[in-house]
Design a protein around this motif. Structure first.
Motif, mmCIF file in Angstrom:
data_model
loop_
_atom_site.group_PDB
_atom_site.id
_atom_site.type_symbol
_atom_site.label_atom_id
_atom_site.label_comp_id
_atom_site.label_asym_id
_atom_site.label_seq_id
_atom_site.Cartn_x
_atom_site.Cartn_y
_atom_site.Cartn_z
ATOM 1 N N HIS A 78 -79.915 54.964 100.304
ATOM 2 C CA HIS A 78 -79.302 56.281 100.212
ATOM 3 C C HIS A 78 -79.823 57.149 101.341
ATOM 4 O O HIS A 78 -80.779 56.784 102.027
ATOM 5 C CB HIS A 78 -79.560 56.941 98.850
ATOM 6 C CG HIS A 78 -81.009 57.220 98.562
ATOM 7 N ND1 HIS A 78 -81.809 56.326 97.882
ATOM 8 C CD2 HIS A 78 -81.802 58.276 98.860
ATOM 9 C CE1 HIS A 78 -83.032 56.832 97.776
ATOM 10 N NE2 HIS A 78 -83.057 58.020 98.372
ATOM 11 N N ALA A 80 -81.253 61.013 102.039
ATOM 12 C CA ALA A 80 -81.799 62.161 101.318
ATOM 13 C C ALA A 80 -81.890 63.368 102.238
ATOM 14 O O ALA A 80 -82.411 63.278 103.345
ATOM 15 C CB ALA A 80 -83.178 61.826 100.759
ATOM 16 N N THR A 100 -72.851 66.429 90.791
ATOM 17 C CA THR A 100 -74.121 65.734 90.989
ATOM 18 C C THR A 100 -74.564 65.102 89.676
ATOM 19 O O THR A 100 -74.079 65.456 88.601
ATOM 20 C CB THR A 100 -75.229 66.697 91.456
ATOM 21 O OG1 THR A 100 -75.526 67.608 90.388
ATOM 22 C CG2 THR A 100 -74.821 67.468 92.697
ATOM 23 N N MET A 113 -85.043 66.688 92.254
ATOM 24 C CA MET A 113 -84.122 65.934 93.095
ATOM 25 C C MET A 113 -82.916 65.521 92.264
ATOM 26 O O MET A 113 -82.968 65.549 91.040
ATOM 27 C CB MET A 113 -84.809 64.709 93.708
ATOM 28 C CG MET A 113 -85.630 63.859 92.776
ATOM 29 S SD MET A 113 -84.772 62.544 91.873
ATOM 30 C CE MET A 113 -84.123 61.542 93.145
ATOM 31 N N THR A 114 -81.840 65.161 92.959
ATOM 32 C CA THR A 114 -80.667 64.620 92.293
ATOM 33 C C THR A 114 -79.800 63.900 93.315
ATOM 34 O O THR A 114 -80.037 64.015 94.521
ATOM 35 C CB THR A 114 -79.851 65.686 91.543
ATOM 36 O OG1 THR A 114 -78.872 65.037 90.727
ATOM 37 C CG2 THR A 114 -79.173 66.658 92.489
ATOM 38 N N PHE A 115 -78.805 63.182 92.821
ATOM 39 C CA PHE A 115 -77.889 62.439 93.678
ATOM 40 C C PHE A 115 -76.470 62.951 93.538
ATOM 41 O O PHE A 115 -76.081 63.461 92.487
ATOM 42 C CB PHE A 115 -77.902 60.943 93.319
ATOM 43 C CG PHE A 115 -79.112 60.216 93.798
ATOM 44 C CD1 PHE A 115 -79.151 59.658 95.067
ATOM 45 C CD2 PHE A 115 -80.227 60.082 92.987
ATOM 46 C CE1 PHE A 115 -80.270 58.977 95.520
ATOM 47 C CE2 PHE A 115 -81.353 59.403 93.428
ATOM 48 C CZ PHE A 115 -81.370 58.853 94.701
ATOM 49 N N GLU A 125 -78.828 62.134 98.376
ATOM 50 C CA GLU A 125 -79.831 62.781 97.536
ATOM 51 C C GLU A 125 -80.151 64.143 98.119
ATOM 52 O O GLU A 125 -80.140 64.334 99.336
ATOM 53 C CB GLU A 125 -81.101 61.920 97.524
ATOM 54 C CG GLU A 125 -82.244 62.496 96.733
ATOM 55 C CD GLU A 125 -83.492 61.628 96.789
ATOM 56 O OE1 GLU A 125 -84.575 62.144 96.445
ATOM 57 O OE2 GLU A 125 -83.403 60.451 97.204
ATOM 58 N N HIS A 127 -83.431 66.744 97.771
ATOM 59 C CA HIS A 127 -84.810 66.653 97.306
ATOM 60 C C HIS A 127 -85.584 67.870 97.808
ATOM 61 O O HIS A 127 -85.480 68.221 98.980
ATOM 62 C CB HIS A 127 -85.438 65.367 97.887
ATOM 63 C CG HIS A 127 -86.653 64.904 97.152
ATOM 64 N ND1 HIS A 127 -87.848 65.568 97.180
ATOM 65 C CD2 HIS A 127 -86.853 63.804 96.386
ATOM 66 C CE1 HIS A 127 -88.736 64.914 96.456
ATOM 67 N NE2 HIS A 127 -88.149 63.842 95.967
#
Length: 128
Positions: A78, A80, A100, A113-115, A125, A127
């Motif tokens: 991924h 970030a 998200t 954090m999240t995606f 991501e 962060h």
């Protein structure tokens, strides 16, 4: 060897309009170059925001990404992006129609954090 930083990150997408809508209209990247490459049967678009350069290759016939999170394959897992406030970033993404995953804390840094995902399913991501 000394690295001075990351020069660019390359991403392959299937659809030019959907990809540009996502990265330019919604995330705020600026197009700095665009080239149709007949010999490679693709379109290369360079995007930039805050010193980060994304090199986007539009290849309609590229194989689909492995499913996420199951079925991960070798390679880039991924991308970030660092933000100062994940909650605010999530609100801003929602305003432009990007959903998200729920916000969580990183197991090691204990930072929020999240995606979220680009039009081709690449996990992105945010962060703190």
């Amino acid at each position: 060897m000394e690295f001075e930083g990351v020069h660019h990150i390359a991403i392959i997408g299937h659809n030019l309009q959907k990809t540009l809508d996502f990265y330019v209209a919604k995330l705020g990247f600026e197009i700095i170059a665009q080239h149709r490459r007949a010999s490679k049967k693709d379109i290369k678009v360079d995007l930039q925001k805050n010193g980060l350069v994304l090199e986007i290759f539009i290849k309609p016939d590229a194989p689909a990404r492995s499913t996420y999170p199951e079925g991960e394959a070798c390679g880039l897992r991924h991308l970030a992006f660092a933000v100062s406030d994940v909650d605010e970033a999530v609100r801003n993404l929602k305003k432009v129609g990007i959903l998200t995953e729920p916000i969580r804390k990183d197991d090691y840094t204990h930072k929020k954090m999240t995606f979220f995902f680009d039009p081709d399913g690449l996990p992105l991501e945010i962060h703190e």
